[in-house]
Motif scaffolding. Structure first.
Motif, PDB file in Angstrom:
ATOM      1  N   ARG A 103       0.829  -1.210   0.000  1.00 43.39           N
ATOM      2  CA  ARG A 103       0.000   0.000   0.000  1.00 43.39           C
ATOM      3  C   ARG A 103       0.861   1.257   0.000  1.00 43.39           C
ATOM      4  NH1 ARG A 103      -3.266  -2.591   3.359  1.00 43.39           N
ATOM      5  NH2 ARG A 103      -5.142  -3.243   2.285  1.00 43.39           N
ATOM      6  N   GLU A 104       1.966   1.182   0.753  1.00 37.98           N
ATOM      7  CA  GLU A 104       2.834   2.355   0.843  1.00 37.98           C
ATOM      8  C   GLU A 104       3.913   2.356  -0.227  1.00 37.98           C
ATOM      9  OE1 GLU A 104       4.277   3.221   4.711  1.00 37.98           O
ATOM     10  OE2 GLU A 104       2.266   3.632   5.452  1.00 37.98           O
ATOM     11  N   ALA A 105       4.077   1.240  -0.916  1.00 31.41           N
ATOM     12  CA  ALA A 105       5.133   1.184  -1.933  1.00 31.41           C
ATOM     13  C   ALA A 105       4.604   1.585  -3.307  1.00 31.41           C
ATOM     14  CB  ALA A 105       5.744  -0.211  -1.987  1.00 31.41           C
ATOM     15  N   MET A 106       3.289   1.396  -3.508  1.00 34.56           N
ATOM     16  CA  MET A 106       2.677   1.818  -4.776  1.00 34.56           C
ATOM     17  C   MET A 106       2.498   3.338  -4.762  1.00 34.56           C
ATOM     18  SD  MET A 106       1.502  -0.689  -6.868  1.00 34.56           S
ATOM     19  CE  MET A 106       3.244  -0.977  -6.892  1.00 34.56           C
ATOM     20  N   PHE A 107       2.370   3.922  -5.930  1.00 30.96           N
ATOM     21  CA  PHE A 107       2.045   5.349  -6.027  1.00 30.96           C
ATOM     22  C   PHE A 107       0.543   5.472  -6.288  1.00 30.96           C
ATOM     23  CE2 PHE A 107       6.562   5.979  -7.843  1.00 30.96           C
ATOM     24  CZ  PHE A 107       7.081   5.970  -6.562  1.00 30.96           C
ATOM     25  N   PRO A 108      -0.232   5.915  -5.284  1.00 34.68           N
ATOM     26  CA  PRO A 108      -1.685   5.900  -5.428  1.00 34.68           C
ATOM     27  C   PRO A 108      -2.208   6.893  -6.461  1.00 34.68           C
ATOM     28  CG  PRO A 108      -1.071   7.002  -3.395  1.00 34.68           C
ATOM     29  CD  PRO A 108       0.200   6.447  -3.979  1.00 34.68           C
ATOM     30  N   TRP A 109      -1.352   7.844  -6.861  1.00 33.01           N
ATOM     31  CA  TRP A 109      -1.802   8.836  -7.847  1.00 33.01           C
ATOM     32  C   TRP A 109      -1.613   8.332  -9.269  1.00 33.01           C
ATOM     33  CZ3 TRP A 109       1.697   9.874  -3.927  1.00 33.01           C
ATOM     34  CH2 TRP A 109       3.042   9.709  -4.259  1.00 33.01           C
ATOM     35  N   LEU A 110      -0.960   7.191  -9.422  1.00 32.30           N
ATOM     36  CA  LEU A 110      -0.779   6.617 -10.757  1.00 32.30           C
ATOM     37  C   LEU A 110      -1.650   5.375 -10.903  1.00 32.30           C
ATOM     38  CD1 LEU A 110       3.117   6.682 -11.238  1.00 32.30           C
ATOM     39  CD2 LEU A 110       1.443   8.335 -12.057  1.00 32.30           C
ATOM     40  N   ARG A 111      -2.169   5.171 -12.106  1.00 27.29           N
ATOM     41  CA  ARG A 111      -2.895   3.937 -12.396  1.00 27.29           C
ATOM     42  C   ARG A 111      -1.918   2.765 -12.320  1.00 27.29           C
ATOM     43  NH1 ARG A 111      -7.792   5.407 -14.567  1.00 27.29           N
ATOM     44  NH2 ARG A 111      -7.853   7.588 -15.171  1.00 27.29           N
ATOM     45  N   PRO A 151      -4.244   1.851  -7.674  1.00 25.97           N
ATOM     46  CA  PRO A 151      -3.893   0.800  -6.717  1.00 25.97           C
ATOM     47  C   PRO A 151      -4.951   0.582  -5.640  1.00 25.97           C
ATOM     48  CG  PRO A 151      -1.971   2.129  -7.164  1.00 25.97           C
ATOM     49  CD  PRO A 151      -3.118   2.777  -7.890  1.00 25.97           C
ATOM     50  N   TYR A 152      -5.506   1.691  -5.106  1.00 23.28           N
ATOM     51  CA  TYR A 152      -6.466   1.528  -4.006  1.00 23.28           C
ATOM     52  C   TYR A 152      -7.782   0.900  -4.457  1.00 23.28           C
ATOM     53  CZ  TYR A 152      -7.925   6.052  -5.902  1.00 23.28           C
ATOM     54  OH  TYR A 152      -8.316   7.057  -6.740  1.00 23.28           O
ATOM     55  N   GLN A 159      -2.551  -5.747  -5.737  1.00 23.49           N
ATOM     56  CA  GLN A 159      -1.587  -4.655  -5.563  1.00 23.49           C
ATOM     57  C   GLN A 159      -0.166  -5.200  -5.470  1.00 23.49           C
ATOM     58  OE1 GLN A 159      -2.473  -1.443  -2.733  1.00 23.49           O
ATOM     59  NE2 GLN A 159      -4.546  -2.215  -2.618  1.00 23.49           N
ATOM     60  N   GLN A 160      -0.019  -6.303  -4.709  1.00 23.23           N
ATOM     61  CA  GLN A 160       1.326  -6.859  -4.566  1.00 23.23           C
ATOM     62  C   GLN A 160       1.805  -7.432  -5.901  1.00 23.23           C
ATOM     63  OE1 GLN A 160       3.877  -6.204  -3.248  1.00 23.23           O
ATOM     64  NE2 GLN A 160       3.985  -7.163  -1.242  1.00 23.23           N
ATOM     65  N   LEU A 161       0.870  -8.000  -6.666  1.00 23.27           N
ATOM     66  CA  LEU A 161       1.241  -8.515  -7.980  1.00 23.27           C
ATOM     67  C   LEU A 161       1.703  -7.371  -8.880  1.00 23.27           C
ATOM     68  CD1 LEU A 161       1.375 -11.201  -9.399  1.00 23.27           C
ATOM     69  CD2 LEU A 161      -0.958 -10.874 -10.209  1.00 23.27           C
ATOM     70  N   VAL A 162       0.989  -6.248  -8.800  1.00 23.44           N
ATOM     71  CA  VAL A 162       1.390  -5.072  -9.585  1.00 23.44           C
ATOM     72  C   VAL A 162       2.774  -4.605  -9.142  1.00 23.44           C
ATOM     73  CG1 VAL A 162       0.896  -2.613  -9.962  1.00 23.44           C
ATOM     74  CG2 VAL A 162      -0.942  -4.291 -10.157  1.00 23.44           C
ATOM     75  N   SER A 163       3.044  -4.633  -7.845  1.00 25.61           N
ATOM     76  CA  SER A 163       4.357  -4.141  -7.411  1.00 25.61           C
ATOM     77  C   SER A 163       5.461  -5.140  -7.789  1.00 25.61           C
ATOM     78  CB  SER A 163       4.362  -3.760  -5.929  1.00 25.61           C
ATOM     79  OG  SER A 163       4.439  -4.882  -5.118  1.00 25.61           O
ATOM     80  N   ILE A 164       5.122  -6.429  -7.862  1.00 26.64           N
ATOM     81  CA  ILE A 164       6.109  -7.403  -8.370  1.00 26.64           C
ATOM     82  C   ILE A 164       6.384  -7.128  -9.853  1.00 26.64           C
ATOM     83  CG2 ILE A 164       6.503  -9.852  -8.901  1.00 26.64           C
ATOM     84  CD1 ILE A 164       5.033 -10.529  -6.289  1.00 26.64           C
TER      85      ILE A 164
ATOM     86  N   ARG B 243     -11.244  16.507  -3.912  1.00 25.12           N
ATOM     87  CA  ARG B 243     -11.766  15.195  -4.272  1.00 25.12           C
ATOM     88  C   ARG B 243     -11.521  14.897  -5.754  1.00 25.12           C
ATOM     89  NH1 ARG B 243     -17.330  14.481  -1.334  1.00 25.12           N
ATOM     90  NH2 ARG B 243     -16.124  15.038   0.511  1.00 25.12           N
ATOM     91  N   ARG B 244     -11.547  15.962  -6.544  1.00 25.89           N
ATOM     92  CA  ARG B 244     -11.369  15.784  -7.985  1.00 25.89           C
ATOM     93  C   ARG B 244      -9.897  15.492  -8.335  1.00 25.89           C
ATOM     94  NH1 ARG B 244     -10.408  14.979 -12.162  1.00 25.89           N
ATOM     95  NH2 ARG B 244     -11.052  15.712 -14.211  1.00 25.89           N
ATOM     96  N   PHE B 245      -8.978  16.260  -7.708  1.00 26.59           N
ATOM     97  CA  PHE B 245      -7.575  16.166  -8.115  1.00 26.59           C
ATOM     98  C   PHE B 245      -6.719  15.297  -7.200  1.00 26.59           C
ATOM     99  CE2 PHE B 245      -8.989  20.052 -10.227  1.00 26.59           C
ATOM    100  CZ  PHE B 245      -8.573  19.771 -11.502  1.00 26.59           C
ATOM    101  N   VAL B 246      -7.123  15.125  -5.965  1.00 22.39           N
ATOM    102  CA  VAL B 246      -6.349  14.281  -5.035  1.00 22.39           C
ATOM    103  C   VAL B 246      -7.206  13.072  -4.709  1.00 22.39           C
ATOM    104  CG1 VAL B 246      -4.860  14.357  -2.997  1.00 22.39           C
ATOM    105  CG2 VAL B 246      -5.465  16.463  -4.150  1.00 22.39           C
ATOM    106  N   HIS B 247      -7.545  12.322  -5.761  1.00 20.98           N
ATOM    107  CA  HIS B 247      -8.526  11.248  -5.631  1.00 20.98           C
ATOM    108  C   HIS B 247      -8.097  10.173  -4.650  1.00 20.98           C
ATOM    109  CE1 HIS B 247      -5.902   8.847  -8.248  1.00 20.98           C
ATOM    110  NE2 HIS B 247      -5.748   9.952  -8.948  1.00 20.98           N
ATOM    111  N   TRP B 248      -6.777  10.085  -4.380  1.00 22.39           N
ATOM    112  CA  TRP B 248      -6.288   9.021  -3.500  1.00 22.39           C
ATOM    113  C   TRP B 248      -6.306   9.422  -2.030  1.00 22.39           C
ATOM    114  CZ3 TRP B 248      -3.322  12.173  -6.535  1.00 22.39           C
ATOM    115  CH2 TRP B 248      -2.375  12.957  -5.888  1.00 22.39           C
TER     116      TRP B 248
END
Lengths: 274, 251
Positions: A103-111, A151-152, A159-164, B243-248
């Motif tokens: 959870r903390e190793a993935m970048f949640p702002w990226l798909r 990721p979330y 998620q772990q598979l994605v990080s692998i 909510r729109r830009f910091v969706h995570w």
């Protein structure tokens, strides 16, 4: 130190190995020392990591299992000693690292897709090629995850598979995994072991797995490194040669049971010493 | 029952209006001091659509937006800079905490000397207060970036600059929005207070103060509610943008 001495292959000259020389050890660790405040975690530690094998590191709590791979991967500085990959320092090689806390190793702002492609972006690979390479890896591993999700939005195992996959995308020479499945439930852990075994069989990448689960360590590994309490010594480097793919049935075979029992014996002996 | 759930937030409003109406109807309070909800909202409606209240409202919006924007432009880059090195932040932490704790209203006389009577003083005092709140939050957001995430980027070969832009900056965004929301609320408080006193001709603060001086109670309550609507609206706006830009955020 006697145990460690017998394990380390005699290579006093430590000449630069030819990478194609398949029988040479992949990683050589010499005279490694590390202290945390007053405690010596490693004191003049020697060890060789064999090439193209999946090895597990197992030992008492706090003996420095994770510290070992963090030092090998260059995340923690060493106090003294030398760690070389085919004679090269870690900065010269491509490696992958999978964290326990996905959870903390993935970048949640990226798909998920962009998470996997991120190391390629750092290397300056073009977008078209990034897409192609991620696509190739997905097909190669037979992964069925919607990579357009964040990721979330994925399950823990996904998620772990994605990080692998993020660790594998650069075609690493060596892959480090720090208790990668310990945050997952048992069902997902079993599934992920199969995935990792598959990745290993497909890629034959040298893998170093830190595990606190002996069943998992034996099941996945070619060799199991048993560490003592700190300052850590290599107590034994147990071999387990069951053919792959190993299945759930493997775990009820006599060979598996006796290897696991032996490791447990050594482990308990080391725990009592503390 | 389930179908009525969405109506729950309105219960409190309805109870308040009921108690208010009852108080007026039973003449518990002098009707000059507490007008009925109806006359208050009528004053608000006429004030906003055709009276001066609408202009005052826009003036306050303008000043609050200016001061928050100035504060953000200064504080966000500075916060990132300070937060990216814990040593630098620790060395100025006391100053930030001290001035953050100093009531910005105490700065009015100083800013009056610097900028004279007018919008520049109001906006700069509000910007000063908001900037410290934003700065503090941004710096903490950057400093508290998840260690694992920073390590992950480092392990993948990201340079310090890449780690800053690809990880720390994005990691700090949720906290930055906390700072912006607090900052805009503080800016509004300071602006409204400033509009009440130093030689003001317009703004919601002026409107409240003037109505009170002229004993036009419905108009005063109307201006208070308008200020409430503004504060709530600004907060909501930032929440929606976040909510729109910091969706995570929070996931």
């Amino acid at each position: 130190m006697a145990g460690a001495q017998s394990i380390a292959t005699a290579d006093p000259a430590r000449k630069v190995h030819d990478p194609t020389h398949r029988t040479a050890p992949h990683v050589t660790i010499r005279g490694l020392s590390k202290r945390f405040s007053d405690t010596a975690i490693y004191d003049n530690f020697d060890f060789d990591i064999p090439r193209g094998k999946l090895i597990s590191v197992f030992g008492p709590n706090g003996c420095g299992k994770s510290t070992l791979i963090n030092m090998i991967a260059g995340l923690f500085p060493v106090d003294a000693g030398e760690i070389l990959f085919d004679g090269q320092p870690v900065s010269k090689i491509r490696f992958g690292y999978v964290f326990q806390n996905y959870r903390e190793a993935m970048f949640p702002w990226l798909r998920a897709f962009d998470n996997i492609a991120y190391p390629l972006r750092l290397m300056g690979v073009s977008k078209a090629e990034r897409t192609a390479r991620v696509g190739k890896l997905v097909a190669h591993l037979g992964v069925k995850i919607d990579l357009a999700l964040y990721p979330y939005q994925l399950s823990g195992g996904q998620q772990q598979l994605v990080s692998i996959m993020r660790a594998l995308i650069v075609n690493p020479e060596i892959l480090f995994l720090d208790e990668p499945f310990s945050a997952l439930d048992y069902e997902m852990t079993l599934f992920m072991r199969e995935q990792l075994q598959r990745v290993f069989m497909e890629t034959a990448t040298t893998m170093v797995l830190v595990s606190h689960d002996l069943e998992e360590a034996v099941y996945l590994s070619d060799r199991i490194l048993l560490l003592s309490r700190h300052p850590a010594r290599a107590v034994e480097f147990v071999a387990y040669d069951a053919p792959r793919p190993r299945t759930l049935e493997t775990m009820s075979e006599a060979d598996f049971i006796s290897t696991k029992a032996h490791c447990l014996d050594v482990f308990q002996r080391e725990v009592r010493k503390g | 029952m389930k179908r009525l759930q969405p109506l729950l937030p309105f219960v409190g409003v309805a109870v308040l209006l009921a108690v208010w109406s009852l108080t007026v109807w039973m003449r518990v309070v002098d009707p000059v001091l507490l007008p009925s909800p109806f006359s208050t909202f009528r004053a608000m409606w006429t004030g906003m659509t055709s009276g001066k209240l609408g202009l005052d409202f826009l003036k306050t919006v303008e000043r609050t937006v200016y001061s928050t924007a100035i504060a953000a432009v200064i504080a966000i880059p500075l916060g990132i800079l300070l937060g990216s090195s814990e040593k630098v932040y620790r060395s100025v932490e006391f100053l930030i905490d001290f001035f953050r704790s100093t009531p910005a209203s105490a700065m009015f006389p100083l800013f009056l000397v610097l900028f004279g009577v007018g919008d520049r003083t109001k906006i700069s005092v509000a910007a000063f207060g908001a900037a410290l709140v934003i700065l503090f939050n941004v710096a903490y957001g950057v400093m508290n970036a998840r260690k694992t995430r920073l390590l992950a980027a480092k392990v993948m070969g990201a340079s310090r600059l890449r780690v800053l832009f690809d990880v720390m900056l994005l990691e700090s965004l949720p906290q930055t929005f906390v700072g912006l929301r607090n900052g805009v609320s503080l800016a509004l408080v300071i602006i409204v207070v400033a509009e009440m006193f130093i030689g003001s001709q317009d703004g919601l603060g002026h409107s409240v103060f003037e109505a009170q001086q002229l004993f036009e109670m419905p108009r005063m309550y109307a201006a208070i509610f308008a200020a409430g609507v503004l504060g709530y609206g600004l907060n909501l706006l930032f929440l929606l943008v976040e909510r729109r830009f910091v969706h995570w955020s929070g996931k």
